[in-house]
Enzyme design. Structure first.
Site, PDB file in Angstrom:
ATOM      1  N   HIS A  40      -6.227 -59.623 -39.604  1.00  0.00           N
ATOM      2  CA  HIS A  40      -6.521 -58.517 -40.037  1.00  0.00           C
ATOM      3  C   HIS A  40      -7.455 -58.602 -41.338  1.00  0.00           C
ATOM      4  CE1 HIS A  40      -5.975 -54.112 -41.185  1.00  0.00           C
ATOM      5  NE2 HIS A  40      -5.924 -54.122 -39.839  1.00  0.00           N
ATOM      6  N   ASP A  83      -1.560 -54.813 -32.720  1.00  0.00           N
ATOM      7  CA  ASP A  83      -1.675 -55.127 -31.275  1.00  0.00           C
ATOM      8  C   ASP A  83      -1.037 -56.263 -30.550  1.00  0.00           C
ATOM      9  OD1 ASP A  83      -3.647 -52.974 -30.935  1.00  0.00           O
ATOM     10  OD2 ASP A  83      -5.437 -54.248 -31.759  1.00  0.00           O
TER      11      ASP A  83
HETATM   12  C1  SDX Z   1      -7.021 -53.450 -35.073  1.00  0.00           C
HETATM   13  O1  SDX Z   1      -9.067 -52.157 -39.309  1.00  0.00           O
HETATM   14  C2  SDX Z   1      -7.948 -51.759 -39.155  1.00  0.00           C
HETATM   15  O2  SDX Z   1      -7.014 -51.336 -39.652  1.00  0.00           O
HETATM   16  C3  SDX Z   1      -7.679 -52.018 -37.650  1.00  0.00           C
HETATM   17  C4  SDX Z   1      -6.527 -51.805 -36.964  1.00  0.00           C
HETATM   18  C5  SDX Z   1      -6.198 -50.158 -37.009  1.00  0.00           C
HETATM   19  O3  SDX Z   1      -4.893 -49.767 -37.011  1.00  0.00           O
HETATM   20  O4  SDX Z   1      -7.221 -49.325 -36.894  1.00  0.00           O
HETATM   21  O5  SDX Z   1      -5.156 -52.445 -37.674  1.00  0.00           O
HETATM   22  C6  SDX Z   1      -6.385 -52.185 -35.488  1.00  0.00           C
HETATM   23  O6  SDX Z   1      -8.016 -53.464 -34.968  1.00  0.00           O
HETATM   24  C7  SDX Z   1      -6.235 -54.901 -35.272  1.00  0.00           C
HETATM   25  C8  SDX Z   1      -7.042 -56.103 -35.031  1.00  0.00           C
HETATM   26  C9  SDX Z   1      -7.139 -56.288 -33.507  1.00  0.00           C
HETATM   27  N1  SDX Z   1      -7.868 -57.596 -33.239  1.00  0.00           N
HETATM   28  C10 SDX Z   1      -7.467 -58.696 -32.811  1.00  0.00           C
HETATM   29  O7  SDX Z   1      -6.451 -58.994 -32.861  1.00  0.00           O
HETATM   30  C11 SDX Z   1      -8.548 -59.584 -32.652  1.00  0.00           C
HETATM   31  C12 SDX Z   1      -8.262 -61.056 -33.360  1.00  0.00           C
HETATM   32  N2  SDX Z   1      -8.379 -60.774 -34.696  1.00  0.00           N
HETATM   33  C13 SDX Z   1      -9.736 -60.967 -35.249  1.00  0.00           C
HETATM   34  O8  SDX Z   1     -10.828 -61.447 -34.479  1.00  0.00           O
HETATM   35  C14 SDX Z   1      -9.783 -60.669 -36.842  1.00  0.00           C
HETATM   36  O9  SDX Z   1      -8.785 -61.094 -37.460  1.00  0.00           O
HETATM   37  C15 SDX Z   1     -10.139 -59.313 -37.039  1.00  0.00           C
HETATM   38  C16 SDX Z   1     -11.357 -58.663 -36.352  1.00  0.00           C
HETATM   39  C17 SDX Z   1      -9.008 -58.413 -36.792  1.00  0.00           C
HETATM   40  C18 SDX Z   1     -10.539 -59.104 -38.295  1.00  0.00           C
HETATM   41  O10 SDX Z   1     -11.648 -59.688 -38.746  1.00  0.00           O
HETATM   42  P1  SDX Z   1     -12.394 -60.124 -40.163  1.00  0.00           P
HETATM   43  O11 SDX Z   1     -11.660 -59.480 -41.370  1.00  0.00           O
HETATM   44  O12 SDX Z   1     -13.890 -59.919 -40.065  1.00  0.00           O
HETATM   45  O13 SDX Z   1     -12.077 -61.628 -40.375  1.00  0.00           O
HETATM   46  P2  SDX Z   1     -12.805 -62.804 -39.843  1.00  0.00           P
HETATM   47  O14 SDX Z   1     -13.207 -62.564 -38.269  1.00  0.00           O
HETATM   48  O15 SDX Z   1     -14.135 -63.072 -40.643  1.00  0.00           O
HETATM   49  O16 SDX Z   1     -12.110 -64.183 -39.925  1.00  0.00           O
HETATM   50  C19 SDX Z   1     -11.693 -64.698 -41.315  1.00  0.00           C
HETATM   51  C20 SDX Z   1     -11.232 -66.054 -41.163  1.00  0.00           C
HETATM   52  C21 SDX Z   1     -12.178 -66.841 -40.195  1.00  0.00           C
HETATM   53  O17 SDX Z   1     -12.144 -68.171 -40.612  1.00  0.00           O
HETATM   54  P3  SDX Z   1     -13.087 -68.944 -41.532  1.00  0.00           P
HETATM   55  O18 SDX Z   1     -14.409 -68.890 -40.575  1.00  0.00           O
HETATM   56  O19 SDX Z   1     -13.186 -68.190 -42.927  1.00  0.00           O
HETATM   57  O20 SDX Z   1     -12.488 -70.134 -41.692  1.00  0.00           O
HETATM   58  O21 SDX Z   1      -9.890 -66.009 -40.434  1.00  0.00           O
HETATM   59  C22 SDX Z   1     -10.094 -66.723 -39.082  1.00  0.00           C
HETATM   60  C23 SDX Z   1     -11.618 -66.706 -38.816  1.00  0.00           C
HETATM   61  O22 SDX Z   1     -11.998 -67.700 -37.836  1.00  0.00           O
HETATM   62  N3  SDX Z   1      -9.329 -65.751 -38.044  1.00  0.00           N
HETATM   63  C24 SDX Z   1      -8.801 -66.123 -36.996  1.00  0.00           C
HETATM   64  C25 SDX Z   1      -8.274 -64.938 -36.446  1.00  0.00           C
HETATM   65  N4  SDX Z   1      -8.759 -63.783 -37.414  1.00  0.00           N
HETATM   66  C26 SDX Z   1      -9.238 -64.434 -38.367  1.00  0.00           C
HETATM   67  N5  SDX Z   1      -8.714 -67.201 -36.508  1.00  0.00           N
HETATM   68  C27 SDX Z   1      -8.082 -67.403 -35.360  1.00  0.00           C
HETATM   69  N6  SDX Z   1      -7.481 -66.138 -34.684  1.00  0.00           N
HETATM   70  C28 SDX Z   1      -7.527 -65.182 -35.296  1.00  0.00           C
HETATM   71  N7  SDX Z   1      -7.140 -64.000 -34.719  1.00  0.00           N
END
Ligand code: SDX
Length: 380
Positions: free
Chosen positions: A263, A317
């Site tokens: 998140h 989620d």
């Molecule tokens: C919702 O914003 C909100 O409030 C949203 C929400 C709401 O109520 O409205 O809470 C609802 O959208 C929940 C999120 C649902 N999405 C997912 O579950 C999809 C999987 N998660 C991600 O793709 C990610 O964590 C996000 C999209 C939720 C957040 O993305 P960010 O803040 O842009 O983070 P990022 O993708 O840049 O990741 C930062 C780091 C990365 O590693 P590095 O490159 O720095 O080494 O964290 C890692 C990412 O690779 N990472 C993950 C991960 N999420 C982040 N690695 C593996 N699995 C994951 N799920």
């Protein structure tokens, strides 16, 4: 006058896009408040419509205000036959989020008066959207199966009526209560992508149906609300508790995102995920265990081993789909249900935005050419 150069932040991370008094998240403590009230309080003691009222009008309703609000919503639950007919022309294989986005936008055709400075107009739009969105989600679900939509049941409250429109059977009170809690948990969440989308659309002073339609389109993506459906597909793909560790190892090696984890704001387990997990356990205790829950538990454990230090934990989620499945809801309606709930938050931000409106018009860091030659077509 030239503005001072500012740092570009991909995804606008950490950049305030608005001032808001609607909700608050502390991502290191795992705290979520709606209008200052903790989410646990609202989930355990309140109801979704009470929460929607709180979010939109800023205060918990009195008994009279809540009754009037409920009655208004009940009165506006039905949808025009034109909308039902329009849905009949949608492909049955189309995703219900696309059907919802189209139907929400279509409401603007029927309710075209726009009086954004009239509190009575705002209230009517709020009531209409909260009332009709669930009916439209349930109607498309029936129509795609070749059935007529089920008429809303005036004896049932908001959440129970949605479950009724899905099956034409009155839901068990425990299921109805669990569903209402899910709606409360999903109702609002500060400046998330779909809310931002709603606010950008709202800032042009377009109609509220366009505001909600744009937010629905944004919520649908797998990085946002669409993740709840993807989580169940992932648990099915993993298939067994033994396969969890190899699945995670492969995802880590390939730098693949694990759905339902991570998140932008929370660096600990999302408090909504904790409540949804409790709800899932209550439902399993009542109507039978779900083996995918064991896979989910193991997945949470193994992901924490790999990513806990990075602050990647279950988000809202992760456990919601297991609850919805137990309530008999098809997987592709998980995100539309998120939308039913989030309409409350989107409308709260719409109303707040109108009070202080200035059109959203950020800048950009231009990385293209200047003074490029025009090459005539025949010379390219
Ligand atoms: C919702 O914003 C909100 O409030 C949203 C929400 C709401 O109520 O409205 O809470 C609802 O959208 C929940 C999120 C649902 N999405 C997912 O579950 C999809 C999987 N998660 C991600 O793709 C990610 O964590 C996000 C999209 C939720 C957040 O993305 P960010 O803040 O842009 O983070 P990022 O993708 O840049 O990741 C930062 C780091 C990365 O590693 P590095 O490159 O720095 O080494 O964290 C890692 C990412 O690779 N990472 C993950 C991960 N999420 C982040 N690695 C593996 N699995 C994951 N799920």
């Amino acid at each position: 006058m030239a503005l001072p150069a500012c740092e570009f932040k991909p995804g606008l991370e950490g950049i305030p896009a608005a001032q808001s008094a609607i909700s608050y998240v502390d991502g290191t403590k795992g705290l979520l408040e709606y209008r200052g009230i903790r989410i646990e309080e609202l989930a355990h003691k309140g109801s979704f419509l009470e929460t929607a009222y709180l979010l939109i009008w800023g205060k918990l309703p009195t008994q009279d205000q809540l009754e009037e609000f409920k009655t208004d919503i009940l009165y506006h639950r039905r949808i025009k036959y034109h909308i039902r007919d329009m849905m009949k022309s949608f492909p049955e294989t189309g995703h219900p989020m696309d059907a919802l986005q189209t139907s929400a936008a279509a409401l603007g055709l029927f309710y075209s008066r726009r009086a954004l400075d009239d509190p009575a107009y705002i209230r009517k739009a709020v009531v209409r959207l909260l009332a009709k969105i669930p009916t439209m989600v349930a109607a498309f679900n029936q129509i795609r199966k070749g059935n007529d939509p089920v008429t809303p049941n005036d004896n049932l409250d908001y959440g129970a009526n949605f479950l009724y429109m899905m099956t034409e059977r009155e839901p068990d009170p425990i299921a109805a209560r669990a569903f209402d809690v899910c709606l409360t948990l999903h109702a609002e969440h500060t400046m998330n992508a779909s809310t931002f989308s709603a606010m950008v659309t709202a800032s042009t002073l377009t109609d509220p149906y366009a505001v909600i339609a744009s937010a629905v389109g944004t919520l649908a993506g797998p990085l946002h609300g669409g993740a709840n459906e993807e989580v169940l597909a992932m648990l099915e793909e993993i298939g067994s508790v033994e396969n969890v560790r190899p699945y995670v190892e492969k995802a880590v090696a390939n730098k693949e995102k694990i759905m339902g984890f991570g998140h932008r704001v929370y660096k600990v387990k999302d408090p909504r995920a904790t409540i949804l997990q409790e709800l899932a356990e209550q439902l399993f205790a009542k109507s039978g265990h779900d083996p995918y829950y064991d896979i989910a538990l193991e997945l949470e454990k193994v992901v924490e081993e790999y990513y806990g230090q990075k602050g990647i934990y279950p988000n809202v989620d992760f456990y919601s789909g297991l609850v919805y499945r137990k309530l008999g809801i098809p997987d592709d309606l998980f995100t539309p249900i998120f939308a039913i709930a989030r309409v409350a938050g989107w409308l709260a931000h719409w109303k707040e935005q109108l009070g202080v409106n200035r059109i959203f018009r950020p800048t950009q860091v231009y990385t293209g050419l200047h003074e490029a030659p025009y090459i005539p077509l025949e010379e390219r």
